[in-house]
Design a protein around this motif. Structure first.
Motif, mmCIF file in Angstrom:
data_model
loop_
_atom_site.group_PDB
_atom_site.id
_atom_site.type_symbol
_atom_site.label_atom_id
_atom_site.label_comp_id
_atom_site.label_asym_id
_atom_site.label_seq_id
_atom_site.Cartn_x
_atom_site.Cartn_y
_atom_site.Cartn_z
ATOM 1 N N LEU A 48 -45.343 -8.893 36.390
ATOM 2 C CA LEU A 48 -44.262 -9.767 36.825
ATOM 3 C C LEU A 48 -44.697 -10.510 38.073
ATOM 4 N N THR A 54 -38.065 -12.262 37.143
ATOM 5 C CA THR A 54 -37.420 -12.170 35.828
ATOM 6 C C THR A 54 -37.660 -13.414 34.979
ATOM 7 N N ALA A 63 -41.385 -9.166 32.774
ATOM 8 C CA ALA A 63 -40.249 -9.864 33.384
ATOM 9 C C ALA A 63 -38.926 -9.157 33.110
#
Length: 225
Positions: A48, A54, A63
């Motif tokens: 990530l 996200t 994510a």
């Protein structure tokens, strides 16, 4: 942080640690170019970004991890002094994170999880994660060896193992497995956890606040499988 050199993103940390291990350490990067490209894809898929944690949740397993970890954060924050959260509110580059910690500290686990924005983020992460785990299950089922790329344990396995650890700590992994069955994934996860390196890097280095947060989650019916 290594010898005064900070490394921020998880994929960069993996590459740096592999290089810094020096001669004589087991290689975590395959020799073949095609295998290196496949490894790089898995690292990106499972990692990530600090700038957009996200982002692209529909396309990247990593994510989905921050949203699904919110219950664990909310469970752990009760053991963190408010003054530590205040430092984050003053200096963290993304104030939304310490703001969530502050609200969770004041509201407690159950009420924090009922906040509309929190519930929406968890749901937006949970739905695509089902598809991501199905993809992992298929890849492991088709692998020629015990690891993602076959017989060789690589940085791709470390990336995936980190994601599975977070899902396990928060209770989501058994919940997803109970809903759809993930036999290859669960067997793989057990195999990773049996490695001496896992014991040294994870079990021997566990933070007591993480253990208390995990115990809190497991004692509530909110996130039971």
């Amino acid at each position: 942080m290594h010898n005064g050199h900070p490394i921020y993103e998880s994929d960069e940390i993996l590459a740096y640690a592999s290089r810094a291990a020096g001669p004589g350490a087991p290689s975590l990067v395959p020799a073949a170019a095609a295998a290196q490209a496949e490894m790089a894809w898995w690292i990106d898929y499972c990692s990530l970004s600090s700038s957009d944690p996200t982002g692209r949740a529909a396309d990247r397993l990593g994510a989905c991890i921050p949203g699904l970890t919110l219950p664990l954060f909310a469970a752990m924050i009760r053991f963190v002094p408010l003054r530590r959260i205040a430092v984050g509110l003053l200096f963290h580059f993304d104030r939304k994170r310490p703001a969530f910690f502050f609200m969770a500290k004041l509201l407690g686990l159950r009420r924090a999880m009922r906040l509309p924005a929190v519930a929406a983020l968890i749901d937006a992460s949970r739905r695509p994660m089902r598809g991501h785990l199905a993809r992992v299950e298929a890849a492991l089922g088709n692998s020629a060896g015990p690891w993602l790329l076959g017989a060789e344990f690589t940085l791709a396995d470390i990336s995936l193992a980190c994601a599975l650890l977070r899902l396990d700590e928060t209770g989501w992994l058994p919940r997803f497995a109970a809903a759809g069955g993930l036999p290859a994934t669960l067997t793989y996860y057990d195999r990773v956890r049996a490695r001496p390196s896992w014991q040294a890097a994870i079990e021997d280095m566990r933070h007591p606040i993480v253990d208390r947060g995990v115990a809190t989650l497991r004692s509530t019916a909110l996130f039971a499988p």
